[in-house]
Design a protein around this motif. Structure first.
Motif, mmCIF file in Angstrom:
data_model
loop_
_atom_site.group_PDB
_atom_site.id
_atom_site.type_symbol
_atom_site.label_atom_id
_atom_site.label_comp_id
_atom_site.label_asym_id
_atom_site.label_seq_id
_atom_site.Cartn_x
_atom_site.Cartn_y
_atom_site.Cartn_z
ATOM 1 N N ILE A 19 0.861 -1.175 0.000
ATOM 2 C CA ILE A 19 0.000 0.000 0.000
ATOM 3 C C ILE A 19 0.903 1.232 0.000
ATOM 4 O O ILE A 19 1.805 1.358 0.821
ATOM 5 N N VAL A 20 0.672 2.141 -0.945
ATOM 6 C CA VAL A 20 1.479 3.348 -1.080
ATOM 7 C C VAL A 20 0.867 4.453 -0.225
ATOM 8 O O VAL A 20 -0.328 4.730 -0.322
ATOM 9 N N THR A 21 1.696 5.073 0.601
ATOM 10 C CA THR A 21 1.213 6.154 1.461
ATOM 11 C C THR A 21 1.100 7.451 0.654
ATOM 12 O O THR A 21 1.629 7.554 -0.451
ATOM 13 N N ASP A 22 0.428 8.444 1.222
ATOM 14 C CA ASP A 22 0.312 9.746 0.565
ATOM 15 C C ASP A 22 1.686 10.365 0.334
ATOM 16 O O ASP A 22 1.935 10.967 -0.710
ATOM 17 N N THR A 23 2.587 10.220 1.297
ATOM 18 C CA THR A 23 3.944 10.761 1.163
ATOM 19 C C THR A 23 4.681 10.087 0.014
ATOM 20 O O THR A 23 5.321 10.748 -0.803
ATOM 21 N N GLU A 24 4.574 8.785 -0.073
ATOM 22 C CA GLU A 24 5.228 8.051 -1.163
ATOM 23 C C GLU A 24 4.602 8.415 -2.503
ATOM 24 O O GLU A 24 5.312 8.581 -3.508
ATOM 25 N N SER A 25 3.304 8.562 -2.521
ATOM 26 C CA SER A 25 2.601 8.939 -3.746
ATOM 27 C C SER A 25 3.061 10.316 -4.226
ATOM 28 O O SER A 25 3.297 10.528 -5.414
ATOM 29 N N ARG A 26 3.212 11.258 -3.296
ATOM 30 C CA ARG A 26 3.685 12.608 -3.643
ATOM 31 C C ARG A 26 5.111 12.552 -4.189
ATOM 32 O O ARG A 26 5.445 13.221 -5.155
ATOM 33 N N ARG A 27 5.953 11.734 -3.580
ATOM 34 C CA ARG A 27 7.345 11.595 -4.032
ATOM 35 C C ARG A 27 7.401 11.006 -5.445
ATOM 36 O O ARG A 27 8.189 11.439 -6.272
#
Length: 176
Positions: A19-27
């Motif tokens: 599961i990709v977190t919001d922080t990872e998604s933004r990166r």
């Protein structure tokens, strides 16, 4: 059954799904935006689109190249215009691009091959420069990424360097 690490669940085929977190998604999105910016910069050079080229840099950007250093977007665009306008064609190919995003900004290391063509140049019409761009990027107030500092390093060159000399005129009788 076996316990799954936090942030993972089983997919339909029973393999763990991350599961990709919001922080990872933004990166991930930032890396894609920076990649596109670097490609846009190369395309703008070859299209002689000086407005788009300038928009790829911060107003106070620095550009270090084998011939010296430029500070400010206007000198960067002016040097690029002076170097490329006399050519019949150029093509800035980008190869390996590694983008690293951090809390305070981003960096990119990009391999390039720049092909320069000036028909009728004595000694040959083509000069190729290959090397590395090392960029430091900043997210600007408008939310867009721009190059704040670029270092250009040459790894190898091939062909006729007279192609890129500004005072080189085409051979007698050669159409431009």
């Amino acid at each position: 059954g076996a316990r799954r690490p936090p942030g993972r669940r089983e997919g339909r085929d029973r393999r763990p799904v991350r599961i990709v977190t919001d922080t990872e998604s933004r990166r991930i999105a930032d890396r894609a935006e920076i990649h596109d910016l670097l490609v846009t910069l190369a395309l703008a050079q070859d299209a002689r689109d000086w407005t788009t080229l300038g928009d790829c840099f911060t107003p106070d950007a620095a550009y270090v190249h084998p011939g010296g250093e430029l500070v400010g977007v206007e000198p960067i665009v002016a040097r690029t215009r002076t170097a490329l306008t006399p050519l019949d064609a150029s093509q800035h190919l980008l190869g390996t691009i590694l983008v690293t995003v951090a809390e305070t900004g981003a960096s990119a290391v990009t391999y390039f091959q720049a092909q320069h063509v000036r028909r009728g140049t004595e000694g040959g019409d083509l000069y190729t420069i290959a090397g590395t761009y090392r960029d430091r990027l900043e997210r600007c107030d408008d939310g867009r990424w721009r190059v704040a500092h670029r270092t250009q390093e040459y790894t190898w060159r091939d062909g006729n360097p007279a192609v890129t000399r500004r005072n080189t005129a085409p051979a007698e009788g050669t159409p431009r």
